[in-house]
Design an enzyme around this catalytic site. Structure first.
Site, PDB file in Angstrom:
ATOM      1  CE1 TYR A 223      -2.988   3.097   0.561  1.00  0.00           C
ATOM      2  CE2 TYR A 223      -3.422   2.346   2.797  1.00  0.00           C
ATOM      3  CZ  TYR A 223      -3.642   3.239   1.780  1.00  0.00           C
ATOM      4  OH  TYR A 223      -4.516   4.283   1.966  1.00  0.00           O
TER       5      TYR A 223
ATOM      6  CE  LYS B  82      -6.023   2.087  -0.937  1.00  0.00           C
ATOM      7  NZ  LYS B  82      -6.685   2.192   0.397  1.00  0.00           N
TER       8      LYS B  82
END
Length: 293
Positions: free
Chosen positions: A132, A160
């Protein structure tokens, strides 16, 4: 592996405590609406103000309620490598399908430090990990070259990307190659459709908390090659995307959910609820999206 509209779930509170009944109902709503997976206790789930016990309980509850109907990608990041390993290990023990692990924040590691942090997690727990990258919150950017190195580790399965830089999709793909089957998920709602067009697989979304059917429909339309419908849905959503950040998130999402009678608007300090001007902006965006309040 992971694709489509994936809500970064809010964590409802009631009188200062996690509202487990409301959370379970939100999970059921997301599954019924067609969300492709669920992310509990990420940034939108206020993980930074949950105790470790609360964090783990919410992950376990999400897995329990989802009951295998959709994948659960459990938030499990920390700026302490040991703590991140503990959270990923719990996610695995609870039955989560993967862990979403944010780059270490505040202590500002260099790229070698980031690589070693994620490699330690990869080596410690046999669970798929989605990186992330959100430099607006963590201060440090997980560079594409570092992502490519990490993609070669067996448990690092995707990212992400919340930079809003759609060039990253192609750059990651060029550096990693198709053989790794590395999943790229947007973390930026307003650019999600463009992210898909560049080769992304889906979006871990704040807006999907409020408009799960529309977000799922946009992704399905794109996957079906119906770009006209995907663009039309995105036009309905664009003001809502912006409204979700008119006040520190997840305050706007919780306010919108409270207007729909789905959970209370309570957030934990140091976050505060949206003011009257922000509430008016959220109300207007919900109306433009055709959402009932």
């Amino acid at each position: 592996m992971f694709h489509g509209s994936i809500p970064a779930l809010v964590t409802p509170f009631k009188n200062g405590a996690v509202d487990e009944a409301a959370f379970a109902a939100l999970v059921e709503r997301q599954i019924a609406a067609g969300s492709a997976a669920l992310v509990p206790v990420g940034t939108t789930g206020e993980t930074s103000t949950l105790s470790t016990e609360e964090h783990k309980r919410v992950v376990s509850l999400c897995v329990e309620v989802a009951a295998g109907r959709v994948p659960v990608i459990a938030g499990a990041g920390s700026n302490s490598t040991d703590e991140a390993i503990d959270l990923v290990a719990h996610a695995k023990a609870a039955g989560a399908d993967a862990a979403l692990v944010v780059s270490p924040y505040y202590n500002n590691p260099n790229q070698d430090g980031l690589f070693e942090h994620f490699r330690a997690i990869n080596d410690a727990v046999a669970l798929p990990v989605v990186l992330y990258n959100v430099p607006s919150r963590t201060v440090v950017d997980l560079k594409p070259e570092t992502v490519a190195r990490l993609a070669r580790l067996p448990n690092i399965v995707g990212i992400k990307d919340a930079t809003g830089d759609m060039d990253r999709v192609s750059y990651h793909s060029a550096l990693i190659g198709d053989e790794e089957q590395f999943v790229q998920l947007s973390g930026d709602d307003p650019s999600a459709l463009g992210f898909l067009a560049m080769g992304g697989a889906g979006c871990i979304s704040v807006t999907a908390n409020v408009a799960p059917e529309l977000c799922a429909a946009m992704h399905l339309a794109f996957e079906d090659g119906d770009l006209e419908s995907a663009r039309a849905i995105e036009r309905r959503l664009i003001n809502l995307h912006r409204a979700m950040f008119c006040s520190p998130s997840p305050g706007p999402a919780k306010y919108a959910l409270s207007r729909m009678g789905l959970c209370g608007p309570e957030v934990r300090l140091p976050l505060t609820a949206p003011d009257a001007a922000a509430e008016a902006m959220i109300d207007a965006a919900m109306a433009l999206a055709g959402l009932n309040t």
